[in-house]
Write an enzyme that holds these catalytic residues in place. Structure first.
Site, PDB file in Angstrom:
ATOM      1  N   TYR A 269      42.546  45.948  45.645  1.00 41.44           N
ATOM      2  CA  TYR A 269      43.004  47.337  45.806  1.00 41.44           C
ATOM      3  C   TYR A 269      41.823  48.260  45.545  1.00 41.44           C
ATOM      4  CZ  TYR A 269      43.773  46.974  40.691  1.00 41.44           C
ATOM      5  OH  TYR A 269      43.635  46.756  39.336  1.00 41.44           O
ATOM      6  N   HIS A 317      37.386  44.941  43.256  1.00 47.22           N
ATOM      7  CA  HIS A 317      37.246  45.967  44.294  1.00 47.22           C
ATOM      8  C   HIS A 317      36.113  45.645  45.267  1.00 47.22           C
ATOM      9  CE1 HIS A 317      39.929  47.948  41.616  1.00 47.22           C
ATOM     10  NE2 HIS A 317      39.033  47.925  40.641  1.00 47.22           N
TER      11      HIS A 317
END
Ligand code: C5P
Length: 341
Positions: A269, A317
């Site tokens: 995410y 990430h």
């Protein structure tokens, strides 16, 4: 007496077409001259108008949308990233779609259900402002924003003064100010955080919560009242000092929008820093970015401390991809990106 007349298709002989008496022809010539005069007047008027209002000729806008030299929304930058109508912040009236909840609950392995989420949000709004405290866009205002990440490249950058010239300065998590003023400035109008990264704020700063699980919403309510007693994956502050009237909570649908439309679902995410950057594009007229970028070993190290975990990289990430997007927007002149030293 008859003479030749000018038809639509040019000069014709009087015998072939309908003929006009000479005074009618004179009238017709006068009319043509008038028409030409009016046409030239119209063209001159348009030219003068466009020179006076150059922005109008660029974007066919009837009015400037902001008072900056260049306004972000004029570029239609957000239109290239799908759903521009997504609400960046939760509000009392907003209902999160269940499919978005199902996406969001996987971010940090939430096991509780949608009803529990809704109950936590409803309780939260009994205490905090029903809608976010945002400055509306206006032709009289230039909402300039500095987005300040926590990269080590801020060390010895001397960006402090420049950062402080912005109307809005958005800092993140535990990003230090004291002792680093020369490089990062002193002003904090907004600080984004989640329970595990929370710090106390002064009375004028906005607390912007990024909720990654239901516990985070419950933490907010608890930390402002009797104290939070729940357990997370690491210790969290039980109480927080901040102005409860300046609390804003990021909409999980906005997080999904950033992941889908900006990152093509790369990374588990989006990082807090990247979501904050896109948030700024939505609420500011001009965005300048500071403090983003990994160190030479590819780690997201901080400007105020020596890196402890050499295997940190950019966590879950897609750090490189996020960095490239910011860099590309700067190359296109949409934002300014200050990459430090
Ligand atoms: O480390 P922390 O999560 O507090 O940093 C906030 C944000 O700043 C990150 O989410 C990331 O987007 C950005 N950052 C960065 N380069 C670093 C450190 C942080 O781009 N070296």
């Amino acid at each position: 007496m008859f003479i030749k007349s000018f038809g639509r298709s040019g000069l014709t002989l009087g015998s072939d077409r309908k003929m006009f008496p000479i005074h009618k022809c004179h009238q017709s010539k006068m009319m043509s001259k008038w028409k030409m005069f009016l046409f030239l007047l119209f063209v001159t008027g348009i030219a003068v108008f466009i020179r006076t209002y150059p922005r109008l000729s660029d974007g066919f806008q009837l009015q400037d949308v902001c008072a900056c030299e260049k306004c972000l929304t004029e570029d239609n930058l957000l239109l290239h990233h799908g759903n521009t109508s997504v609400q960046p912040f939760l509000s009392m009236q907003y209902n999160l779609p269940e499919d978005v909840f199902n996406w969001w609950k996987r971010l940090q392995a939430e096991v509780r259900n949608f009803n529990t989420y809704k109950t936590a949000v409803a309780r939260m709004f009994q205490m905090f402002p029903p809608s976010p405290d945002l400055i509306e866009q206006s032709p009289e205002l230039c909402r300039s924003c500095a987005v300040v990440g926590n990269s080590g490249n801020l060390r010895r950058s001397h960006y402090g003064h420049l950062i402080d010239t912005h109307d809005v300065v958005i800092r993140m998590n535990g990003g230090r100010v004291e002792g680093f003023e020369k490089d990062v400035g002193t002003k904090t109008t907004h600080r984004v955080m989640y329970p595990e990264s929370a710090i106390d704020l002064d009375d004028t700063s906005h607390l912007v919560l990024f909720p990654f699980k239901i516990l985070d919403i419950e933490w907010l309510t608890g930390a402002f009242t009797t104290g939070f007693t729940g357990k997370s994956y690491m210790p969290v502050k039980t109480k927080i000092k901040a102005n409860k009237y300046l609390v804003m909570v990021v909409n999980p649908a906005f997080m999904k929008y950033v992941h889908d439309q900006w990152l093509d679902n790369k990374g588990k995410y989006p990082s807090t820093g990247f979501m904050t950057f896109v948030l700024a594009l939505h609420i500011c007229d001009e965005v300048n970015v500071f403090g983003y970028g990994a160190d030479t070993d590819g780690n997201w190290s901080h400007y105020w401390e020596k890196l402890k975990d050499k295997m940190l990289k950019t966590g879950v990430h897609s750090g490189h991809h996020e960095y490239d997007i910011i860099k590309q927007l700067a190359e296109k002149g949409k934002i300014q990106f200050f990459t430090g030293v």
